[in-house]
Design an enzyme around this catalytic site. Structure first.
Site, PDB file in Angstrom:
ATOM      1  CD  GLU A  94      -2.654  -1.650   2.257  1.00 47.36           C
ATOM      2  OE1 GLU A  94      -2.459  -1.086   3.347  1.00 47.36           O
ATOM      3  OE2 GLU A  94      -3.322  -2.706   2.155  1.00 47.36           O
ATOM      4  CD  GLU A 162       1.799  -8.192   3.799  1.00 46.95           C
ATOM      5  OE1 GLU A 162       1.040  -8.582   4.681  1.00 46.95           O
ATOM      6  OE2 GLU A 162       1.936  -6.999   3.490  1.00 46.95           O
TER       7      GLU A 162
END
Ligand code: PGA
Length: 246
Positions: A94, A162
């Site tokens: 992010e 991730e």
């Protein structure tokens, strides 16, 4: 021996109301796994205060690569350490997407964390397009090489795999897919950093929850989890921790 770490990433959410339940649920004997929460920066000091004397460690979600200067809105690793952080996440997808953080920027942040005495948790992971076109191992190897500074040699650090497409989506890779990437990360870390690379925990992150934690944590070379959504509820976070510590 690689220690297991269960790390919560609250992102831009305030789950302070859950903390008393988390603290009372932590087993007195935590030799089985370490536990960490990374709240928004303004909550680091109050959370560290509540966690004092308990097994719960507190971390930050990012830091600047420099220690001070004209960087409006940013926080240095030293400032985060003074607020009570022992760890800092760097290179979360992010941050890479929202703030244009490149591998080189992430490497500078990880190096700054080490200088400040923080353990960096360096995140890597492929997009769905990269996975679908068979580039997962190539992309994650490149991110790993570029996002980890040489300065990590000899110090404590953590890597989190991730997959971008698994974050917040409820989708997870198969155990074989996770194991393939984690195995490759372990080999690369050991080759580059020697013993420090052999003992650095490699976490899985992306839609980890109580229902899938045991299965994911049992995969070879998975040494814990980086948990977003499920870290906001004491019951879910404690259930994942129990799966790791048990
Ligand atoms: P998630 O997030 O558990 O909500 O998928 C994980 C992360 O972004 O670290």
């Amino acid at each position: 021996m690689v220690r297991t770490l269960i790390a919560g990433n609250w992102k831009m959410n305030d789950a302070m109301a859950e903390v008393p339940q988390i603290l009372s649920g932590l087993a007195a004997d935590t030799r089985g796994a370490d536990i960490l929460i990374c709240p928004p920066a303004t909550l680091i000091a109050p959370l560290a205060e509540q966690a004092r004397g308990t097994a719960l460690a507190v971390g930050a979600q990012t830091c600047h690569g420099k220690d001070s200067g004209a960087h409006t809105g940013d926080l240095s690793a030293t400032m985060l350490a003074r607020a009570g952080a022992s760890h800092v996440i760097v290179g979360h997808s992010e941050r890479r997407a929202d703030h244009g953080e490149s591998d080189a920027i992430v490497a500078a942040q990880a190096a700054a964390a080490r200088v400040a005495g923080l353990t960096p948790i360096i995140c890597i992971g492929e997009t769905l397009a990269e996975r679908d076109s068979g580039q997962t191992l190539e992309v994650t190897a490149r991110q790993l090489a570029g996002s980890l500074p040489d300065a990590l040699d000899g110090g404590a650090f953590v890597v989190a795999y991730e997959p971008v497409w698994a974050i917040g989506t409820g989708r997870t890779p198969t155990p074989d897919q996770i194991g393939e990437v984690h195995g490759a990360i372990r080999v690369a870390l050991a080759q580059r950093f020697g013993e420090a690379g052999e003992v650095a925990p490699v976490l899985y992150g992306g839609s980890m929850k109580p229902e899938n934690a045991s299965e994911i944590l049992a995969i070879a070379h998975v040494n814990g989890g980086l948990i977003g959504g499920a870290s906001l509820k004491a019951r879910d976070f404690l259930a994942i921790y129990a799966a790791a510590a048990g």
